[in-house]
Motif scaffolding. Structure first.
Motif, PDB file in Angstrom:
ATOM      1  N   PHE A 130       0.816  -1.207   0.021  1.00 27.92           N
ATOM      2  CA  PHE A 130       0.088  -0.120  -0.088  1.00 27.92           C
ATOM      3  C   PHE A 130       0.657   1.245  -0.048  1.00 27.92           C
ATOM      4  N   TRP A 131       1.775   1.329   0.961  1.00 27.13           N
ATOM      5  CA  TRP A 131       2.704   2.469   0.834  1.00 27.13           C
ATOM      6  C   TRP A 131       3.448   2.693  -0.585  1.00 27.13           C
TER       7      TRP A 131
ATOM      8  N   SER B 251       0.509   9.038  -5.560  1.00 30.59           N
ATOM      9  CA  SER B 251      -0.177  10.288  -5.118  1.00 30.59           C
ATOM     10  C   SER B 251       0.912  10.643  -4.108  1.00 30.59           C
ATOM     11  N   GLY B 252       1.952  10.242  -3.855  1.00 30.32           N
ATOM     12  CA  GLY B 252       2.852  10.680  -3.089  1.00 30.32           C
ATOM     13  C   GLY B 252       2.813  10.465  -1.294  1.00 30.32           C
ATOM     14  N   LEU B 253       3.036  11.411  -0.683  1.00 28.79           N
ATOM     15  CA  LEU B 253       2.704  11.468   0.715  1.00 28.79           C
ATOM     16  C   LEU B 253       1.863  12.309   1.005  1.00 28.79           C
TER      17      LEU B 253
ATOM     18  N   ALA C  35      -2.112   8.643   5.728  1.00 28.39           N
ATOM     19  CA  ALA C  35      -2.450   7.210   5.950  1.00 28.39           C
ATOM     20  C   ALA C  35      -1.112   6.275   5.371  1.00 28.39           C
ATOM     21  N   PRO C  36      -0.606   6.787   4.078  1.00 28.94           N
ATOM     22  CA  PRO C  36       0.604   5.798   3.763  1.00 28.94           C
ATOM     23  C   PRO C  36       1.681   5.765   4.671  1.00 28.94           C
TER      24      PRO C  36
ATOM     25  N   CYS D 193       4.116  -1.467   9.339  1.00 30.39           N
ATOM     26  CA  CYS D 193       4.938  -2.617   9.122  1.00 30.39           C
ATOM     27  C   CYS D 193       6.150  -3.064  10.148  1.00 30.39           C
ATOM     28  N   LEU D 194       6.425  -2.017  10.783  1.00 28.84           N
ATOM     29  CA  LEU D 194       7.639  -2.128  11.752  1.00 28.84           C
ATOM     30  C   LEU D 194       7.549  -2.839  12.773  1.00 28.84           C
TER      31      LEU D 194
END
Length: 435
Positions: A395-396, A403-405, A409-410, A417-418
């Motif tokens: 997703f990220w 759409s960049g950041l 949300a991303p 994830c971490l």
């Protein structure tokens, strides 16, 4: 909440302040064992609600949700500390600084320095600080599902608001371009992105958190409604990203399931596919077939377009030219957009975070990308307990490429994830011996 915001928009500002105060107090008053989960719940809610607050102008600032995610995780760091193993993300944050110094020299005189820098770096900074907090932090699988639930609730409100704002798609059709009216009067790309994330979470809940038939039906209805609103934005990035992450999740879930559970999964999967097919049919009818042409890369007359990326490739090429012109330190934060203003093509922000990193940060941008990609993957190779890891990571990566950041949300999903996800062991019931 979607209904209330539509009927009485000023309530959006009031609700924003109430919910912000609620999470701030909750984090401050949390016992040490609850700080982590309360920080993550607060971040999740504002990451999910960001688009709704932007649509209704409820936030105290345009980037308010990103700033609150940063504030919440900083509070979490104050109470819970950091993992020393997360130092690569501290290096990542330091590597963002030179672009600000370069921008102080390269940005044109009429460019608003502070707002331009904040616009392009708020997302990367949000990602870095959230990653520092989440790195190797233990969270139970049950709590991680609560985090996803807190995120999807405001996305359901957003879906409701969209139905009220634009009940008739046919009345607002204007070709196969992204539809602003169908997106609540806000950016279709960002709306489709957050709805795509919502689709993924609803699919997760359908397969893992729907123990009764009633809950399964409710989740399928929500899935259909959310998918419909995502499709009719005519913005493909968020929809394609949702398809990718849902496919990855179902693949991982299938591989980790036993044969008996796989049979149940197959039945649920068929139900989901039928709902999606029905949703696409309704979307096609409501748009007079224009949505079919959009995804076939055709214009309203059925003529195939030359560029499937709607200009994103040209923007990426410009960013690569910026990298080549200044390969070591880059051309400076926000300088890409500034150049486009100088060229007379308008305030076109970058759609691709990779291209922006290379052009604005130069060789340092390559190091940043290596940290962002290699570090989480190395964690996953050592510990594959997080069943959502690949979906979160995809997703990220998919989002930063279309759409960049621009939204929180991303960045927040990347940080998830971490996490070090743990699973509660089922209690062992021993039969007492009769004497």
């Amino acid at each position: 909440m979607g209904i209330l915001f539509f009927m009485f928009k000023p309530f959006s500002k009031v609700f924003f302040l109430i919910i912000m105060g609620y999470f701030l107090i909750k984090i401050v008053l949390s016992p040490p064992s609850k700080v982590t989960i309360n920080v993550l719940l607060g971040c999740a809610y504002f990451a999910g609600a960001e688009i709704l607050f932007r649509m209704t102008k409820g936030g105290i600032a345009y980037e308010a949700s990103k700033y609150l995610v940063i504030l919440f995780v900083l509070m979490g760091m104050f109470y819970k500390g950091l993992s020393g193993k997360g130092y690569p993300f501290f290096i990542y944050l330091i590597l963002l600084v030179p672009s600000i110094l370069v921008a102080s020299v390269t940005l044109t005189f009429d460019a608003r320095f502070r707002t331009n820098i904040a616009f392009v770096l708020s997302g990367p900074v949000c990602l870095g600080i959230a990653a520092l907090f989440c790195y190797d932090r233990k969270v139970t699988f049950k709590d991680l599902n609560r985090v996803l639930a807190y995120m999807v609730l405001p996305i359901i409100s957003t879906t409701t608001y969209l139905f009220l704002y634009n009940p008739s798609i046919k009345a607002t059709l204007s070709g196969t371009a992204s539809n602003l009216a169908a997106s609540g009067g806000f950016g279709p790309n960002q709306v489709a992105t957050i709805l795509g994330l919502g689709i993924f979470i609803i699919v997760v809940r359908f397969f893992l958190n729907s123990p009764t038939l009633f809950l399964k039906i409710i989740n399928l209805i929500v899935l259909g409604a959310m998918s419909y609103r995502a499709i009719v934005t005519f913005s493909r990035g968020g929809v394609v990203a949702s398809i990718i992450i849902v496919t990855v999740f179902l693949g991982v879930l299938y591989m980790r399931s036993r044969s008996r559970k796989r049979i149940k999964m197959t039945v649920s999967f068929i139900s989901m596919i039928l709902i999606i097919m029905g949703t696409w049919t309704v979307s096609s009818n409501e748009t007079n077939g224009l949505i079919d042409k959009r995804y076939a890369n055709q214009n309203a007359r059925g003529v195939e377009k030359k560029d499937i990326t709607t200009g994103r490739v040209d923007l990426f090429k410009e960013e690569i030219e910026g990298f080549l012109s200044s390969p070591f330190l880059g051309i400076g934060a926000s300088r890409v957009k500034d150049r486009r203003v100088e060229a007379g093509v308008g305030h076109l922000p970058s759609h691709n975070e990779i291209g922006r990193l290379l052009s604005e940060h130069g060789f340092l941008g390559i190091i940043i990308l290596m940290i962002l990609i290699i570090k989480p993957l190395s964690i996953y190779l050592k510990n594959k307990k997080n069943i959502y890891f690949l979906s979160f990571f995809c997703f990220w990566f998919a989002t930063i490429n279309h759409s960049g950041l621009r939204i929180a949300a991303p960045s927040f999903i990347y940080a998830l994830c971490l996490l070090n996800v743990t699973y509660e062991k089922p209690p062992i019931h021993r039969k007492q011996l009769k004497h």
